[in-house]
Design a protein around this motif. Structure first.
Motif, mmCIF file in Angstrom:
data_model
loop_
_atom_site.group_PDB
_atom_site.id
_atom_site.type_symbol
_atom_site.label_atom_id
_atom_site.label_comp_id
_atom_site.label_asym_id
_atom_site.label_seq_id
_atom_site.Cartn_x
_atom_site.Cartn_y
_atom_site.Cartn_z
ATOM 1 N N PRO A 160 0.825 -1.207 0.000
ATOM 2 C CA PRO A 160 0.000 0.000 0.000
ATOM 3 C C PRO A 160 0.859 1.257 0.000
ATOM 4 N N LYS A 161 0.386 2.298 -0.705
ATOM 5 C CA LYS A 161 1.126 3.547 -0.783
ATOM 6 C C LYS A 161 0.792 4.458 0.391
ATOM 7 N N VAL A 162 -0.263 4.100 1.136
ATOM 8 C CA VAL A 162 -0.619 4.869 2.322
ATOM 9 C C VAL A 162 -0.455 3.977 3.534
ATOM 10 N N LYS A 163 -0.181 4.598 4.666
ATOM 11 C CA LYS A 163 -0.017 3.824 5.889
ATOM 12 C C LYS A 163 -1.359 3.236 6.295
ATOM 13 N N PRO A 164 -1.440 1.913 6.439
ATOM 14 C CA PRO A 164 -2.718 1.292 6.768
ATOM 15 C C PRO A 164 -3.118 1.525 8.219
ATOM 16 N N THR A 165 -4.408 1.393 8.479
ATOM 17 C CA THR A 165 -4.936 1.441 9.836
ATOM 18 C C THR A 165 -4.992 0.020 10.372
ATOM 19 N N ASP A 195 -15.090 -11.459 -4.837
ATOM 20 C CA ASP A 195 -15.999 -11.704 -3.715
ATOM 21 C C ASP A 195 -16.149 -13.185 -3.389
ATOM 22 N N GLU A 196 -15.106 -13.956 -3.700
ATOM 23 C CA GLU A 196 -15.082 -15.373 -3.337
ATOM 24 C C GLU A 196 -14.253 -15.554 -2.068
ATOM 25 N N PRO A 197 -14.642 -16.478 -1.172
ATOM 26 C CA PRO A 197 -13.849 -16.721 0.031
ATOM 27 C C PRO A 197 -12.412 -17.095 -0.313
ATOM 28 N N ASP A 198 -11.451 -16.448 0.353
ATOM 29 C CA ASP A 198 -10.034 -16.684 0.052
ATOM 30 C C ASP A 198 -9.245 -17.071 1.297
ATOM 31 N N SER A 199 -9.758 -16.705 2.474
ATOM 32 C CA SER A 199 -9.101 -17.040 3.728
ATOM 33 C C SER A 199 -10.042 -16.661 4.860
ATOM 34 N N GLU A 200 -9.541 -16.731 6.086
ATOM 35 C CA GLU A 200 -10.325 -16.327 7.256
ATOM 36 C C GLU A 200 -9.420 -15.630 8.260
ATOM 37 N N LEU A 201 -10.002 -14.723 9.026
ATOM 38 C CA LEU A 201 -9.343 -14.110 10.178
ATOM 39 C C LEU A 201 -9.963 -14.690 11.436
ATOM 40 N N LEU A 202 -9.150 -14.846 12.463
ATOM 41 C CA LEU A 202 -9.621 -15.354 13.739
ATOM 42 C C LEU A 202 -9.576 -14.264 14.794
ATOM 43 N N LEU A 203 -10.278 -14.486 15.876
ATOM 44 C CA LEU A 203 -10.365 -13.504 16.955
ATOM 45 C C LEU A 203 -8.987 -12.976 17.342
ATOM 46 N N GLY A 204 -8.861 -11.657 17.367
ATOM 47 C CA GLY A 204 -7.633 -11.015 17.811
ATOM 48 C C GLY A 204 -6.593 -10.793 16.744
ATOM 49 N N GLU A 205 -6.714 -11.449 15.588
ATOM 50 C CA GLU A 205 -5.699 -11.288 14.544
ATOM 51 C C GLU A 205 -5.795 -9.905 13.895
ATOM 52 N N GLU A 206 -4.644 -9.383 13.495
ATOM 53 C CA GLU A 206 -4.594 -8.064 12.875
ATOM 54 C C GLU A 206 -5.132 -8.066 11.454
ATOM 55 N N PHE A 207 -5.718 -6.927 11.073
ATOM 56 C CA PHE A 207 -6.051 -6.669 9.674
ATOM 57 C C PHE A 207 -5.659 -5.238 9.385
ATOM 58 N N HIS A 208 -4.810 -5.041 8.365
ATOM 59 C CA HIS A 208 -4.302 -3.720 8.018
ATOM 60 C C HIS A 208 -5.188 -3.114 6.932
ATOM 61 N N VAL A 209 -6.004 -2.179 7.340
ATOM 62 C CA VAL A 209 -7.011 -1.580 6.457
ATOM 63 C C VAL A 209 -6.398 -0.471 5.618
ATOM 64 N N VAL A 210 -6.599 -0.583 4.302
ATOM 65 C CA VAL A 210 -6.104 0.427 3.367
ATOM 66 C C VAL A 210 -7.229 1.344 2.906
ATOM 67 N N SER A 211 -8.421 0.772 2.665
ATOM 68 C CA SER A 211 -9.551 1.586 2.227
ATOM 69 C C SER A 211 -10.860 0.908 2.602
ATOM 70 N N ILE A 212 -11.919 1.717 2.669
ATOM 71 C CA ILE A 212 -13.242 1.224 3.052
ATOM 72 C C ILE A 212 -14.254 1.662 2.002
ATOM 73 N N GLU A 213 -15.157 0.740 1.666
ATOM 74 C CA GLU A 213 -16.217 1.046 0.714
ATOM 75 C C GLU A 213 -17.485 0.354 1.189
ATOM 76 N N GLY A 214 -18.454 1.136 1.654
ATOM 77 C CA GLY A 214 -19.693 0.558 2.160
ATOM 78 C C GLY A 214 -19.443 -0.253 3.423
ATOM 79 N N ASP A 215 -19.937 -1.492 3.406
ATOM 80 C CA ASP A 215 -19.786 -2.345 4.589
ATOM 81 C C ASP A 215 -18.578 -3.266 4.508
ATOM 82 N N LYS A 216 -17.702 -3.052 3.498
ATOM 83 C CA LYS A 216 -16.500 -3.871 3.357
ATOM 84 C C LYS A 216 -15.262 -2.990 3.359
#
Length: 287
Positions: free
Chosen positions: A13-18, A34-55
């Motif tokens: 990412p060119k911007v610092k993720p949240t 929009d096909e399942p590719d993996s899963e996140l589990l409780l407490g695991e990090e996700f580095h957000v680059v952008s938001i659109e609607g509910d995703k």
């Protein structure tokens, strides 16, 4: 603006993720289609680059995968996770009693923050108690990740899954199996994708080739060790000995342990190809 192709998706990412965290027991990571590719589990990090609607679009460091997750599944509450779940399925109970009401189920490598200890139970921040035997301190030393994989024999196969809990939505695929047990054993993450796993382990010099394609057509048991990874196109398994392999396979719809030669023969008969390579982690392969 969200990325529109996988090349952009995989780019830094060119911007610092949240940095947010998964706030539910498990949530799906979707690919560009929009096909399942993996899963996140409780407490695991996700580095957000952008938001659109509910995703939101971002990157999961524990799976080394980019993708979309539902905004509602993430939390911006920043806490230090003290423990991880090291058993296949940990029951979260309302009170520190074995007969207490069941609130949730957590899969292996879910990350929790412990705030209290009573008898055989530990209390999680936000409420709920889990057994002491289901947890281990996050920073505790490395241990046998193959033994953790052996605990998962019989777990349902699920494409793009890495949630080992016995919840109805639980299940795991071949690369998810390798990914989750390596993390639970306090090892570096590997991609939740068999092809990328093979490529990146070599590129990052985290593993070495035991046998390359061609020589791995019918490998000799004398060169294979416990903890070696055996790859086919789109598939990977873990050697538990010089003879046997454990893997999550659609052939049986679950995680199974079976002789490597039987796996080779069956996949060949079904037109799924031959072994493409065997890798061995360079440092502390098992213990």
């Amino acid at each position: 603006m969200l990325p529109r192709n996988r090349r952009l998706a995989l780019a830094e990412p060119k911007v610092k993720p949240t940095v947010l965290h998964c706030g539910v027991s498990a949530t799906t990571l979707y690919d560009m289609n929009d096909e399942p590719d993996s899963e996140l589990l409780l407490g695991e990090e996700f580095h957000v680059v952008s938001i659109e609607g509910d995703k939101c679009w971002g990157f999961a460091p524990t799976t080394l995968m980019p993708g979309y997750v539902m905004v509602a599944s993430l939390t911006d509450t920043h806490v230090v996770h003290s423990h991880r779940i090291i058993t296949p399925s940990a029951i979260v109970r309302e009170q520190p009693l074995a007969r207490s009401k069941e609130l949730d189920l957590l899969g292996m490598n879910s990350l929790i923050t412990v705030i209290n200890h009573k008898g055989d139970f530990r209390q999680m921040i936000g409420g709920g108690w889990v057994r002491v035997a289901d947890t281990r301190e996050v920073m505790r030393g490395k241990y046998d990740w193959v033994a953790l994989a052996e605990q998962l024999v019989g777990l349902a196969y699920k494409w793009a899954g890495r949630n080992t809990s016995r919840a109805k939505e639980g299940g795991i695929d071949c690369s998810g199996l390798v990914n989750i047990v390596r993390l639970a054993a306090h090892r570096d993450p590997v991609p939740h994708n068999a092809g990328r796993m093979f490529t990146e382990l070599l590129e990052k010099k985290q593993a070495q080739l035991v046998l390359p394609e061609g020589e791995a057509y019918m490998p000799s048991i004398h060169v294979i060790q416990r903890g070696d990874l055996v790859f086919w196109k789109g598939h990977v398994g873990i050697m538990t000995s010089e003879y046997d392999m454990i893997h999550a396979t659609v052939d049986f719809g679950k995680v199974v342990a079976e002789p490597l030669r039987e796996v080779i023969g069956r996949r060949r008969e079904k037109g799924k190809g031959d072994v493409t390579g065997i890798l061995r982690f360079k440092r502390n392969n098992v213990l």
